[in-house]
Design a protein around this motif. Structure first.
Motif, PDB file in Angstrom:
ATOM      1  N   ALA A   1       3.780  54.618  74.789  1.00 16.17           N
ATOM      2  CA  ALA A   1       4.596  54.907  75.967  1.00 16.17           C
ATOM      3  C   ALA A   1       5.746  53.912  75.996  1.00 16.17           C
ATOM      4  O   ALA A   1       5.568  52.735  75.629  1.00 16.17           O
ATOM      5  CB  ALA A   1       3.772  54.822  77.249  1.00 16.17           C
ATOM      6  N   THR A   2       6.907  54.367  76.446  1.00 20.15           N
ATOM      7  CA  THR A   2       8.100  53.521  76.458  1.00 20.15           C
ATOM      8  C   THR A   2       8.666  53.435  77.867  1.00 20.15           C
ATOM      9  O   THR A   2       8.669  54.414  78.612  1.00 20.15           O
ATOM     10  CB  THR A   2       9.171  54.088  75.505  1.00 20.15           C
ATOM     11  N   GLY A   3       9.157  52.239  78.214  1.00 24.52           N
ATOM     12  CA  GLY A   3       9.770  52.054  79.517  1.00 24.52           C
ATOM     13  C   GLY A   3      10.059  50.594  79.764  1.00 24.52           C
ATOM     14  O   GLY A   3       9.772  49.733  78.916  1.00 24.52           O
ATOM     15  N   PRO A   4      10.626  50.273  80.935  1.00 26.81           N
ATOM     16  CA  PRO A   4      10.888  48.874  81.262  1.00 26.81           C
ATOM     17  C   PRO A   4       9.584  48.116  81.485  1.00 26.81           C
ATOM     18  O   PRO A   4       8.646  48.637  82.092  1.00 26.81           O
ATOM     19  CB  PRO A   4      11.712  48.964  82.553  1.00 26.81           C
ATOM     20  N   LEU A   5       9.540  46.902  80.971  1.00 26.11           N
ATOM     21  CA  LEU A   5       8.329  46.079  81.060  1.00 26.11           C
ATOM     22  C   LEU A   5       8.711  44.686  81.516  1.00 26.11           C
ATOM     23  O   LEU A   5       9.704  44.118  81.055  1.00 26.11           O
ATOM     24  CB  LEU A   5       7.647  46.006  79.692  1.00 26.11           C
ATOM     25  N   THR A   6       7.925  44.141  82.420  1.00 27.49           N
ATOM     26  CA  THR A   6       8.127  42.770  82.874  1.00 27.49           C
ATOM     27  C   THR A   6       7.122  41.864  82.176  1.00 27.49           C
ATOM     28  O   THR A   6       5.910  42.114  82.232  1.00 27.49           O
ATOM     29  CB  THR A   6       7.955  42.649  84.400  1.00 27.49           C
ATOM     30  N   VAL A   7       7.623  40.858  81.495  1.00 29.29           N
ATOM     31  CA  VAL A   7       6.787  39.879  80.795  1.00 29.29           C
ATOM     32  C   VAL A   7       6.965  38.555  81.513  1.00 29.29           C
ATOM     33  O   VAL A   7       8.084  38.049  81.630  1.00 29.29           O
ATOM     34  CB  VAL A   7       7.212  39.735  79.319  1.00 29.29           C
ATOM     35  N   GLY A   8       5.877  38.001  82.037  1.00 23.27           N
ATOM     36  CA  GLY A   8       6.042  36.771  82.810  1.00 23.27           C
ATOM     37  C   GLY A   8       4.780  35.958  82.921  1.00 23.27           C
ATOM     38  O   GLY A   8       3.699  36.376  82.481  1.00 23.27           O
ATOM     39  N   ALA A   9       4.932  34.760  83.485  1.00 21.05           N
ATOM     40  CA  ALA A   9       3.816  33.840  83.696  1.00 21.05           C
ATOM     41  C   ALA A   9       3.318  33.982  85.129  1.00 21.05           C
ATOM     42  O   ALA A   9       4.099  33.940  86.078  1.00 21.05           O
ATOM     43  CB  ALA A   9       4.249  32.402  83.442  1.00 21.05           C
ATOM     44  N   ILE A  10       2.016  34.139  85.281  1.00 18.84           N
ATOM     45  CA  ILE A  10       1.419  34.187  86.603  1.00 18.84           C
ATOM     46  C   ILE A  10       0.291  33.167  86.666  1.00 18.84           C
ATOM     47  O   ILE A  10      -0.232  32.729  85.638  1.00 18.84           O
ATOM     48  CB  ILE A  10       0.882  35.592  86.939  1.00 18.84           C
ATOM     49  N   GLY A  11      -0.100  32.808  87.873  1.00 21.01           N
ATOM     50  CA  GLY A  11      -1.181  31.851  88.046  1.00 21.01           C
ATOM     51  C   GLY A  11      -0.855  30.857  89.132  1.00 21.01           C
ATOM     52  O   GLY A  11       0.104  31.012  89.892  1.00 21.01           O
TER      53      GLY A  11
END
Length: 449
Positions: A367-377
């Motif tokens: 599947a293709t689309g906008p993705l958010t890659v980030g640090a959580i915690g």
């Protein structure tokens, strides 16, 4: 006990830093030290050859008769010691006591040769204090800097300064008449001792030693810090994708919760079909062996096509193309990768059949689309996460492969992006207006295999 200032105490902090490194990092430091000792050994071999040439070229006198066998014997012993040291440096990690003995031997031999000059030239003892050969002391001190350990420079420098002091005292006691003078001209033109000049030599030896020691301390701190960061990067790369680990370790500041990037990418989800009943028939060791083999093979195909394995959960693999590292052809790469997975599984099943093991069936979806890659915690506990509709949709499409009776499935967004990026293939068939469980609208899908 009085605590030494940091610049005079290189030992405890260094030991603590070394102890804080993992075993493989300490082993890497030791290997570098061993290579340094090999280089030092070759240089020492050149030095002893130089000493032998200088001694052979120097004139002798009748006063050398009783001393004639001492210097050649010392040179021969030093040559033997150097050869043994060089051979050992290629075979073992030289112990500290042996390196200390080497420093003592170097300084003692040089000072002995300098001391012999007044006999060689038939002069009073103060004569040898003017020998330019004393500059070789700085060579021995600097030689220890090749090991990148300040202890050996400090040890050799102190030995050299003390040894020169002993020669000065001997010259004063053995000199005829009154060998001590305060007249610089008389010092240069006669066999007298200028205490200020000899004091300057000892101070220079010690100052060069201290400067090199401080420089090496700073350099070694940087070396150990770099080793620690390299080790951290290695550990991170075992738990995070290598690209994420590289971004963490290369970040200008500390990565904080909330740090995020958004990018359009393609997500691949793969899962073993019928894994639960299969796992119930396997022993724990066989089950873990199966998963390790499966994940290793999947990672090989994914990484060969430029993808990144972001998550592994049992029999499931989540990979991205263009999230951790930017790819202008993420969808085209993902489709090529997904198409290669069935061929890899077929080859693996052939190996398993030869061993009498049951076949493995895998479903793959894109599947293709906008993705958010980030640090959580929160606090010191952080995790990198992937958030976006494409992540959820790829997981649902992987389950839908069973409905469509196929092994590889993708949405039309992936197919459209792939064609725009140069992919020229054709899907096996189209599935227009398909109803996918968990999705509230019909989707146009494409079967890739």
């Amino acid at each position: 006990m009085t605590k030494l200032p940091p610049f005079l105490s290189p030992f405890t902090p260094d030991a603590k830093r070394m102890a804080g490194l993992p075993a493989r990092a300490r082993a890497a430091v030791h290997r570098q030290e061993d290579r340094s000792e090999q280089l030092i050994g070759w240089i020492q071999l050149g030095v002893v050859a130089t000493f032998a040439i200088l001694y052979a070229a120097a004139p002798t006198t009748d006063l050398m008769t009783g001393f004639a066998s001492l210097v050649p014997a010392a040179l021969a012993l030093y040559f033997l010691f150097t050869i043994v040291r060089l051979r050992l440096s290629y075979r073992i990690h030289l112990p500290d006591w042996y390196l200390g003995l080497s420093a003592v031997t170097d300084v003692a031999l040089l000072l002995t040769l300098i001391w012999s000059f007044h006999l060689q030239y038939d002069q009073p003892a103060p004569f040898y204090l003017k020998a330019p050969t004393m500059l070789y002391l700085f060579i021995f001190i600097a030689l220890r800097a090749l090991r990148f350990d300040p202890r050996y420079v400090l040890r050799t420098g102190i030995l050299a300064a003390l040894g020169w002091g002993v020669l000065v005292v001997y010259a004063m006691m053995a000199g005829a008449g009154m060998p001590v003078t305060r007249d610089y001209v008389e010092y240069l033109t006669s066999n007298t001792v200028l205490l200020g000049g000899e004091f300057d030599k000892m101070i220079t030896i010690l100052m060069v030693t201290v400067i090199l020691t401080v420089a090496l301390m700073r350099g070694r701190r940087l070396l150990l810090r770099a080793m620690a960061e390299e080790s951290a990067h290695y550990e991170l790369s075992r738990y995070f994708p290598p690209e994420i680990a590289a971004r963490i370790t290369a970040a200008d500041g500390t990565v904080a919760a909330g740090a995020a990037d958004q990018v359009r990418c393609t997500v691949l989800n793969a899962d073993i079909r019928g894994f639960t009943p299969l796992s119930e028939r396997l022993s724990a060791a066989a089950l873990i062996g199966l998963l390790n083999d499966y994940q290793d093979r999947m990672a090989g195909v994914i990484e060969a096509h430029g993808g990144t394995v972001d998550r592994v959960f049992g029999d499931g693999v989540l990979a991205t193309f263009g999230a951790s590292k930017r790819l202008s052809d993420h969808a085209a790469r993902a489709i090529d990768c997904a198409a290669a997975i069935p061929a890899m599984i077929d080859a693996w099943n052939a190996e398993r059949a030869a061993r009498g093991e049951p076949p493995i069936r895998v479903g793959v979806a894109l599947a293709t689309g906008p993705l958010t890659v980030g640090a959580i915690g929160r606090g010191k506990r952080l995790d990198y996460t992937l958030v976006g509709e494409a992540v959820n949709l790829s997981a649902k499409l992987e389950k839908h492969t069973k409905v469509e009776g196929c092994r590889v499935l993708c949405d039309t967004a992936t197919l459209t992006d792939a064609r725009a990026q140069g992919w020229r293939g054709e899907p096996a068939r189209h599935c227009p207006a398909a109803r996918v469980a968990g999705v509230d609208r019909p989707l146009d899908l494409a079967v890739l295999g």
